[in-house]
Structure formats: structure tokens, C-alpha cells
Scaffold this motif. Structure first.
Motif, mmCIF file in Angstrom:
data_model
loop_
_atom_site.group_PDB
_atom_site.id
_atom_site.type_symbol
_atom_site.label_atom_id
_atom_site.label_comp_id
_atom_site.label_asym_id
_atom_site.label_seq_id
_atom_site.Cartn_x
_atom_site.Cartn_y
_atom_site.Cartn_z
ATOM 1 N N MET A 54 15.578 1.084 3.891
ATOM 2 C CA MET A 54 16.435 1.046 2.706
ATOM 3 C C MET A 54 15.578 1.088 1.441
ATOM 4 S SD MET A 54 19.243 -1.771 3.843
ATOM 5 C CE MET A 54 20.322 -1.299 2.530
ATOM 6 N N GLU A 55 16.158 1.637 0.367
ATOM 7 C CA GLU A 55 15.467 1.631 -0.923
ATOM 8 C C GLU A 55 15.240 0.188 -1.351
ATOM 9 O OE1 GLU A 55 16.484 5.189 -3.769
ATOM 10 O OE2 GLU A 55 18.322 4.271 -3.014
ATOM 11 N N ALA A 56 14.044 -0.078 -1.848
ATOM 12 C CA ALA A 56 13.690 -1.449 -2.200
ATOM 13 C C ALA A 56 12.642 -1.448 -3.302
ATOM 14 C CB ALA A 56 13.144 -2.175 -0.966
ATOM 15 N N PHE A 57 12.393 -2.639 -3.829
ATOM 16 C CA PHE A 57 11.296 -2.867 -4.753
ATOM 17 C C PHE A 57 10.293 -3.783 -4.062
ATOM 18 C CE2 PHE A 57 14.818 -2.207 -7.812
ATOM 19 C CZ PHE A 57 14.282 -1.140 -8.522
ATOM 20 N N VAL A 58 9.020 -3.456 -4.205
ATOM 21 C CA VAL A 58 7.943 -4.284 -3.674
ATOM 22 C C VAL A 58 7.162 -4.818 -4.872
ATOM 23 C CG1 VAL A 58 5.819 -4.285 -2.299
ATOM 24 C CG2 VAL A 58 7.778 -2.900 -1.582
ATOM 25 N N VAL A 59 6.817 -6.100 -4.839
ATOM 26 C CA VAL A 59 6.048 -6.714 -5.917
ATOM 27 C C VAL A 59 4.580 -6.367 -5.721
ATOM 28 C CG1 VAL A 59 5.337 -8.888 -6.975
ATOM 29 C CG2 VAL A 59 7.696 -8.600 -6.164
#
Length: 101
Positions: free
Chosen positions: A79-84
Motif C-alpha cells: 500500500m502507498e505509505a510514508f516512511v520516516v
């Protein structure tokens, strides 16, 4: 340089952003949105103490004198996500941090 006593690594799917932060549009982040997402993620981790934070731009924000980027990508579920991503730190900002309460 990230302190060894707290793990700032985190990620969040765009679906979770929509569910947990309904006021944030993950497709069109503002500077404040980036900070809100980072704080949301860090506050879920045991031992996090917010000693100071500030907005920076539509990709990065300062938390506890460290500059973090929300990097778009795909999570382990596809799934589309944000990674820090940790970018760096500021000695000047560290000098101005609030004491933990």
C-alpha cells in the motif's frame, strides 16, 4: 545523528493517515501536515518525549532538534505509505530544547 535511546523509525499508510488524521490530505501535504504525521507516529512509541518541534516544509519537519522527512513509498502490504527518514540534526536547536517534564 539519532540518539540511541529512542527509535524514531516509523511508517504509516496513506489509508491510516486518512483514518487517524482526517484533517490531513496525504495526497497534498502542507508543512503543518508533515509535522502532525510525525508527531502522531512518534507519540505512539513508548518513551517519546516531545521536547520541541517546528514545521519546515512540505516534506520535512523538526522534532527534538532532528530533521525528519516523510518519504512516500510502498509499505510491506503493497500500500502507498510514508516512511520516516532522518535527515540530520541541529546543535542550535538542541541547545533550545525544553527539559522533559
Amino acid at each position: 545523528m539519532i540518539p540511541e535511546d529512542f527509535d524514531y523509525s516509523a511508517s504509516i499508510s496513506m489509508m491510516d493517515v486518512r483514518e487517524n488524521l482526517p484533517f490531513v490530505d496525504p495526497e497534498n501535504l502542507s508543512s503543518q501536515d508533515v509535522l502532525e504525521i510525525l508527531l502522531h507516529l512518534f507519540r505512539q512509541k513508548h518513551g517519546f518525549v516531545d521536547r520541541g518541534h517546528e514545521v519546515n516544509n512540505k516534506e520535512t519537519a523538526w522534532v527534538n532538534a532532528f530533521l525528519f522527512r516523510l518519504k512516500p513509498g510502498i509499505d510491506h502490504d503493497g500500500m502507498e505509505a510514508f516512511v520516516v527518514e532522518s535527515i540530520g540534526s541541529s546543535v542550535d536547536r538542541m541547545a533550545n530544547l525544553r527539559s522533559p517534564s
